[in-house]
Design a protein around this motif. Structure first.
Motif, short mmCIF file in Angstrom:
data_model
loop_
_atom_site.label_atom_id
_atom_site.label_comp_id
_atom_site.label_asym_id
_atom_site.label_seq_id
_atom_site.Cartn_x
_atom_site.Cartn_y
_atom_site.Cartn_z
N LYS A 6 0.85 -1.18 0.00
CA LYS A 6 0.00 0.00 0.00
C LYS A 6 0.89 1.24 0.00
CE LYS A 6 -3.78 2.25 2.35
NZ LYS A 6 -4.83 2.18 3.33
N ALA A 7 0.55 2.20 -0.84
CA ALA A 7 1.34 3.42 -0.92
C ALA A 7 1.04 4.33 0.27
CB ALA A 7 1.02 4.15 -2.22
N LEU A 50 -1.56 20.20 -1.71
CA LEU A 50 -2.91 19.97 -1.19
C LEU A 50 -3.81 19.41 -2.29
CD1 LEU A 50 -3.49 23.14 1.04
CD2 LEU A 50 -3.25 20.76 1.79
N GLY A 51 -3.68 19.94 -3.50
CA GLY A 51 -4.47 19.43 -4.62
C GLY A 51 -4.12 17.99 -4.96
N LEU A 52 -2.83 17.69 -4.96
CA LEU A 52 -2.39 16.32 -5.22
C LEU A 52 -2.90 15.37 -4.14
CD1 LEU A 52 -0.73 14.20 -6.72
CD2 LEU A 52 1.28 14.97 -5.42
N ALA A 53 -2.81 15.79 -2.89
CA ALA A 53 -3.29 14.96 -1.78
C ALA A 53 -4.78 14.68 -1.93
CB ALA A 53 -3.00 15.63 -0.44
N LEU A 84 -5.22 12.08 -4.77
CA LEU A 84 -4.75 10.77 -4.34
C LEU A 84 -5.71 10.16 -3.32
CD1 LEU A 84 -0.89 11.32 -4.01
CD2 LEU A 84 -2.15 10.16 -5.85
N LYS A 85 -6.24 10.97 -2.43
CA LYS A 85 -7.19 10.48 -1.42
C LYS A 85 -8.48 10.00 -2.09
CE LYS A 85 -8.57 9.88 2.82
NZ LYS A 85 -8.10 8.70 3.53
N GLU A 86 -8.92 10.75 -3.12
CA GLU A 86 -10.13 10.37 -3.85
C GLU A 86 -9.99 9.00 -4.50
OE1 GLU A 86 -12.85 11.97 -7.60
OE2 GLU A 86 -11.35 13.30 -6.73
#
Length: 93
Positions: free
Chosen positions: A37-38, A56-59, A62-64
């Motif tokens: 798991k990443a 913040l946008g990348l996070a 990735l969370k989505e």
């Protein structure tokens, strides 16, 4: 007279001699690989070229899609994919 052992591979690259294009080896390598798991927070923090706002946008993205980074192999459930290649395109892998 010395035999040129490279002549066959020079005229016919390996992917042309192997009708499966090395697919069996590639599939075996993928299936035998160890996946984990990443750690998405670490992934975001490692992107030092991004601003805090970009991180913040990348996070958020990735969370989505966190389920895609769970360390397991999934199964493609969509329709087939095809690509139109230029006539002089050369495979790279």
């Amino acid at each position: 007279r010395a035999k040129n052992t490279n002549a066959l591979t020079t005229l016919h690259p390996a992917h042309e001699l192997d009708p499966t294009g090395g697919m069996q080896k590639r599939v075996t390598r993928i299936l035998d690989a160890h996946y984990e798991k990443a750690d998405l927070k670490k992934v975001v923090q490692a992107q030092t070229h991004l601003s805090d706002e970009e991180k913040l946008g990348l996070a958020k993205v990735l969370k989505e899609f966190e389920h895609l980074f769970d360390g397991t192999l999934g199964e493609w459930k969509g329709s087939g994919v095809s690509f139109e290649l230029k006539e002089d395109a050369v495979p790279y892998h």
